[in-house]
Design an enzyme around this catalytic site. Structure first.
Site, mmCIF file in Angstrom:
data_model
loop_
_atom_site.group_PDB
_atom_site.id
_atom_site.type_symbol
_atom_site.label_atom_id
_atom_site.label_comp_id
_atom_site.label_asym_id
_atom_site.label_seq_id
_atom_site.Cartn_x
_atom_site.Cartn_y
_atom_site.Cartn_z
ATOM 1 N N SER A 116 -56.245 -26.348 -72.107
ATOM 2 C CA SER A 116 -56.673 -26.939 -70.838
ATOM 3 C C SER A 116 -58.176 -26.782 -70.611
ATOM 4 O O SER A 116 -58.979 -27.419 -71.274
ATOM 5 C CB SER A 116 -55.858 -26.314 -69.697
ATOM 6 N N ASP A 150 -69.016 -32.187 -78.526
ATOM 7 C CA ASP A 150 -69.526 -33.554 -78.371
ATOM 8 C C ASP A 150 -71.044 -33.583 -78.207
ATOM 9 O O ASP A 150 -71.715 -34.489 -78.709
ATOM 10 C CB ASP A 150 -68.863 -34.228 -77.164
ATOM 11 N N LYS A 158 -53.211 -29.356 -74.471
ATOM 12 C CA LYS A 158 -52.737 -29.756 -73.132
ATOM 13 C C LYS A 158 -53.869 -30.462 -72.414
ATOM 14 O O LYS A 158 -54.801 -29.836 -71.911
ATOM 15 C CB LYS A 158 -52.255 -28.578 -72.310
#
Length: 709
Positions: free
Chosen positions: A471, A482, A496
């Site tokens: 999460s 990224d 998740k």
């Protein structure tokens, strides 16, 4: 590998706060649904169709799946229903989608009442002749007990069911014999177990049936969409406030066992260090010397009640270790109950000294067990309220004052928490920009992140994750990856990437998945998780742990990416760093030991049946122990230590009185606390990777300077 109803459709993951079961019913009573449950199921279907992210319509196709899921939740091991029962139930296959929107649950209750009858009759029959059955067992016969029941066909008749039960009982008796249970106590142990289960069968009520039937439907939408009965709703809310005292573990029902789903970071069980995810709890004892009560086949809520208790009291858990495929191995774990305190979940720091040729570099480590924030203190206007970001910022400043050469952020076992904190923490490592995208079931997308430019830590960064990083952890790690702000190392994360909300119903609540997380690259964190730039050995069984291990998990997908800065070009250095890591890991005894244990655990998971011949079963167990011994001695020799004659010597040397797990947990070594004597080989390796990246960057900088000169 089990034979009893798991109640799995009452939520695949049930929190530690559940109350006792309902009132007993007469044996002959048929369980029926109420008017309020009729209204509730109508509302539930409407909410699923209108608000769930997947936009699934409850049609004939879903009705067919609902029937299969419901039957599987009742009799997943195919030990009670016969093929004739299943054939009779086919009349409901494309009918339930027409019935439920009208409040008609006749099909679900008819199937349950048949199951209830079969279950009660079987348990009464088994218990009536148990002593004679056990006495007549011959453990010299060559026959096998099937562990994998997924491909099992429905029994043709009661005779075939009787044969399945004969082998099941024989396996239970053999497991008790090999766990050193005195022969004269085995029949009474099993008798108590089945009497207890029979008592619980008679306590099933309409609310139980409704939960199973409703969740067999909700979990077709995704595993995190669940119906909570009034009792379960109350306890879910209590649990979310972290006001309960216990061991700090989230439990789930799996067949006739209570299984550890995860540990609460820095809770009593996590700090004690022995209980592991996927361990199966088979016995519970109170205090230091209270009798161990057999809890196989118990309802999950009753096991929870037994484990829960006041602060500073002791509970003893008898477990079948996660890495043991047989049920013969038992391990006794003593835990002192306590509350999980916010300050104990706070981020912590340490400094690793990593050799680099003749030099030693200092690598700072910040361990973040959860993404926490004291909302109440923040609302009160307390200027010193605790939060992950505030604590990490302070620790980071302290580490920089100690002149660290780089930083490792350790997110292993961090199951998430506050989304706000995940975003703000990312802001400590980037100048500004988005960190996450959230898409609602309406398909509206919004973005969150660091909106204003400000100072940030710009030194070398490595983020360490594992399968239990979930999460909010995945949002942070994904953003760092990224932005190419740091190197992600470890295991693929949990996966998740969904957001749930609670909706009140006439009776109980619906927890429904309405949104999905996406990275700024456009990739979802759902299902796939965050894939590390440099993979360490997988410490967890991905078939047991992670989003991909859950039935009907939503798929990975993509949306449009967001324009964002890239702070480095890691693709040019990762191949070299990976090569250095592989070269180093081949010669590191602790790393090789870890890989060998993982390989042994994987080999053990391939077992699909167990011998019911005692001599062969003992040989199988001894073979596992010898393989574990060989792995241990391989490491000891590489370290220049004397090899052991048996694993018992290691126990005596470490003054450890717990039973040796024949397929010892591969992840124990990688998750030990700072106080443990064994090195945290994965954390050390994360530090090595950071040093490799730092040195390589310095070399390239020096080469560029020479070229310019």
């Amino acid at each position: 590998m089990s034979t009893f109803p798991s109640m799995a459709a009452i939520g695949r993951i049930l929190f530690l706060a559940l109350l006792c079961c309902g009132l007993a019913l007469p044996a002959s009573a048929k369980i029926e649904y109420s008017d309020s449950q009729r209204d509730t199921i109508i509302e539930l279907v409407e909410q699923l169709e209108q608000r769930h992210y997947s936009k699934l319509e409850y049609d004939d196709t879903l009705s067919s799946q609902h029937l299969d899921a419901y039957i599987d939740s009742l009799d997943g091991s195919k030990m009670f229903f016969t093929a004739a029962d299943i054939e009779e139930f086919q009349q409901y296959r494309e009918m339930m989608d027409d019935q439920l929107p009208e409040g008609n649950m006749d099909a679900g209750y008819a199937i349950f009442n048949r199951f209830h009858e079969r279950l009660r009759t079987r348990l009464e029959g088994v218990n009536a002749n148990l002593a004679e059955t056990v006495a007549a067992m011959d453990f010299t016969v060559d026959e096998y007990y099937d562990l994998d029941t997924d491909e099992r066909q429905w029994a043709r008749d009661q005779g075939e069911l009787d044969e399945r039960w004969r082998k099941h009982l024989k396996n239970q008796v053999l497991s008790l014999r090999l766990a050193d249970k005195p022969a004269d106590e085995i029949p009474e142990t099993l008798s108590r177990r089945y009497r207890s289960q029979l008592k619980r069968v008679e306590q099933y009520n309409s609310q139980d049936v409704f939960q199973i039937y409703a969740n067999a439907l909700t979990e077709l939408y995704d595993p995190h969409t669940n119906y909570f009965s009034p009792r379960r709703s109350e306890n879910f809310n209590i649990n979310m406030s972290l006001s309960l005292e216990g061991i700090g573990a989230v439990l789930q029902a799996e067949d006739e066992y209570t299984k550890v789903a995860r540990l609460v970071p820095k809770g009593p069980a996590d700090k004690q260090g022995e209980l592991q995810p996927s361990d199966r709890i088979v016995g519970v004892g109170q205090g230091d010397d209270g009798e161990i009560e057999d809890v196989i086949g118990w309802r999950l809520d009753e096991v929870v009640q037994l484990i829960r208790g006041p602060k500073d009291s002791t509970v003893r858990l008898q477990v079948i270790p996660a890495k043991s495929k047989t049920t013969d191995e038992r391990k006794l774990i003593t835990i002192v109950r306590n509350k999980v305190k916010l300050e104990e979940q706070s981020a912590q720091k340490e400094v690793l000294e990593i050799p680099n040729g003749e030099d030693t570099l200092k690598v700072g480590v910040i361990d973040i067990p959860a993404f926490y924030i004291d909302f109440e203190a923040m609302r009160r206007g307390d200027k010193d309220y605790k939060s992950t970001t505030r604590d990490v910022k302070k620790l980071l400043q302290e580490l920089q004052e100690e002149e660290i050469d780089g930083l490792v952020v350790d997110l292993r076992n961090n199951g998430g928490g506050s989304l706000q904190e995940a975003n703000e923490l990312t802001g400590l490592f980037i100048e500004y920009g988005p960190t996450v995208q959230i898409r609602h079931s309406s398909r509206r997308v919004w973005r969150d992140g660091k909106r204003l430019k400000s100072d940030y830590y710009d030194g070398p960064l490595v983020v360490l994750i594992n399968r239990l990083s979930a999460s909010a952890s995945e949002i942070f790690a994904g953003a760092i990856q990224d932005y190419e702000r740091g190197i992600i190392v470890g295991d693929r994360s949990f996966g998740k990437g969904t957001v749930q909300t609670l909706t009140p119903l006439t009776e109980g609540q619906l927890k429904i998945t309405e949104s999905k997380f996406y990275r700024i690259s456009g990739d979802s964190t759902q299902h796939r998780g965050v894939v590390p730039d440099l993979a360490f050995p997988s410490l967890f069984d991905t078939e047991q742990i992670g989003e991909s291990a859950l039935d009907h998990a939503l798929n990975w997908d993509q949306i449009n990416s967001v324009r964002h800065r890239r702070y480095d070009d890691l693709s040019t250095v990762l191949p070299h760093i990976t090569g250095l890591f592989e070269e180093r890991s081949h010669s590191n005894p602790d790393f090789v030991y870890l890989e060998d244990q993982i390989a042994l655990a994987a080999e053990t998971r391939e077992l699909d049946r167990l011998p019911l011949n005692e001599e062969k079963r003992l040989a199988l167990r001894e073979s596992q122990k010898q393989k574990a011994l060989a792995i241990e001695n391989k490491r000891r020799v590489a370290r220049g230590e004397e090899p052991l004659a048996s694993l018992d010597e290691e126990d005596e040397a470490s003054d450890d009185d717990e039973e040796v797990d024949s397929v010892a947990s591969a992840d124990t070594e990688a998750q030990n606390d700072a106080d443990d004597e064994e090195p945290d080989v994965l954390l050390t390796e994360a530090g090595n990777v950071l040093v490799d990246a730092l040195v390589l960057k310095q070399q390239r900088y020096a080469a560029n300077v020479r070229e310019k000169d």
